[in-house]
Design a protein around this motif. Structure first.
Motif, mmCIF file in Angstrom:
data_model
loop_
_atom_site.group_PDB
_atom_site.id
_atom_site.type_symbol
_atom_site.label_atom_id
_atom_site.label_comp_id
_atom_site.label_asym_id
_atom_site.label_seq_id
_atom_site.Cartn_x
_atom_site.Cartn_y
_atom_site.Cartn_z
ATOM 1 N N ALA A 37 -8.648 34.425 2.484
ATOM 2 C CA ALA A 37 -8.513 33.545 3.753
ATOM 3 C C ALA A 37 -7.433 33.639 4.598
ATOM 4 O O ALA A 37 -7.481 33.907 5.734
ATOM 5 C CB ALA A 37 -8.894 32.144 3.298
ATOM 6 N N MET A 38 -6.254 33.857 3.803
ATOM 7 C CA MET A 38 -5.093 34.107 4.707
ATOM 8 C C MET A 38 -5.079 35.493 5.355
ATOM 9 O O MET A 38 -4.648 35.706 6.712
ATOM 10 C CB MET A 38 -3.901 33.978 3.970
ATOM 11 C CG MET A 38 -3.405 32.574 3.515
ATOM 12 S SD MET A 38 -2.585 31.754 4.780
ATOM 13 C CE MET A 38 -1.160 32.642 5.075
ATOM 14 N N SER B 78 -9.497 33.306 8.027
ATOM 15 C CA SER B 78 -10.782 32.133 7.874
ATOM 16 C C SER B 78 -10.157 31.210 7.144
ATOM 17 O O SER B 78 -9.161 31.085 6.328
ATOM 18 C CB SER B 78 -11.934 32.960 7.331
ATOM 19 O OG SER B 78 -11.570 33.395 6.030
ATOM 20 N N PRO B 79 -11.089 30.059 7.347
ATOM 21 C CA PRO B 79 -10.736 28.748 6.695
ATOM 22 C C PRO B 79 -10.816 28.919 5.135
ATOM 23 O O PRO B 79 -11.269 29.800 4.587
ATOM 24 C CB PRO B 79 -11.812 27.764 7.093
ATOM 25 C CG PRO B 79 -12.391 28.133 8.203
ATOM 26 C CD PRO B 79 -12.149 29.768 8.156
ATOM 27 N N PHE C 223 -6.383 26.954 9.217
ATOM 28 C CA PHE C 223 -6.658 25.804 8.134
ATOM 29 C C PHE C 223 -6.630 24.628 9.066
ATOM 30 O O PHE C 223 -6.772 23.267 8.392
ATOM 31 C CB PHE C 223 -5.828 25.828 7.088
ATOM 32 C CG PHE C 223 -5.391 26.924 6.392
ATOM 33 C CD1 PHE C 223 -6.588 27.968 5.987
ATOM 34 C CD2 PHE C 223 -4.347 27.595 5.870
ATOM 35 C CE1 PHE C 223 -6.570 28.992 5.296
ATOM 36 C CE2 PHE C 223 -4.345 28.751 4.893
ATOM 37 C CZ PHE C 223 -5.409 29.421 4.776
ATOM 38 N N GLY C 224 -6.589 24.437 10.203
ATOM 39 C CA GLY C 224 -6.674 23.542 11.123
ATOM 40 C C GLY C 224 -7.720 22.450 10.745
ATOM 41 O O GLY C 224 -7.491 21.391 10.839
#
Length: 178
Positions: free
Chosen positions: A80-81, A85-86, A154-155
């Motif tokens: 994801a990092m 993406s979330p 990750f917001g």
């Protein structure tokens, strides 16, 4: 011999309870720990007995499955990092599995490396958020956004990131209106 057999039976029952709970949404790691404790008692009473060896193998299999889930979640976080993406939840999940595994067997192979990796990533994330919050407090919006840039995806999962972005947006919006 009879006491060792009772310990093996109790450990088997605890392991079965863990396996039943693990199929659901909230595994009972205390049952797994109890199974390991009972196996340890059986081993101290009759090391190498058939029941002891069988129970130890089954417990190890359950612990390895837990370790595999923890490592898989950690790799999902890293993916994801890399893909922006979330996926912050994967880091939290990996940590949860590692903590549960350490509670049962703190000397499990490769656990120390996994814990080290998870703690390093969590510390980097928290450090970035602290830097961003400090920059927000001093109204240094560019620095705040720069601090959280690697974690902006990750917001939706972490409200502190959204708060920093919203504060910067609001400040820039007011500045543009002026």
């Amino acid at each position: 011999q009879a006491l060792a057999a009772l310990c093996v039976d109790a450990g088997g029952a605890a392991l079965k309870a863990y396996e039943t709970s693990a199929a659901g949404s909230s595994p009972s790691y205390s049952d797994l720990k109890n199974a390991a404790t009972q196996e340890g008692l059986a081993h101290s009473l009759r090391p190498g007995s058939a029941g002891d060896v069988k129970l130890a193998g089954e417990i190890h299999k359950s612990l390895q499955a837990l370790m595999d889930r923890a490592r898989s979640e950690f790799e999902a976080y890293r993916t994801a990092m890399a893909s922006t993406s979330p996926g912050y939840i994967h880091l939290k999940n990996s940590n949860g599995y590692a903590v549960a595994l350490a509670a049962v067997d703190p000397n499990f192979p490769n656990l120390a490396k996994l814990q080290s990796d998870v703690v390093r990533e969590m510390n980097a994330f928290d450090s970035a958020l602290r830097s961003a919050q400090s920059a927000v407090d001093t109204k240094n919006w560019d620095e705040a956004l720069k601090s959280i840039q690697p974690y902006r995806q990750f917001g939706g999962e972490e409200p502190r990131i959204t708060a920093v972005v919203d504060a910067a947006y609001q400040a820039y919006f007011v500045q543009a209106q002026e």
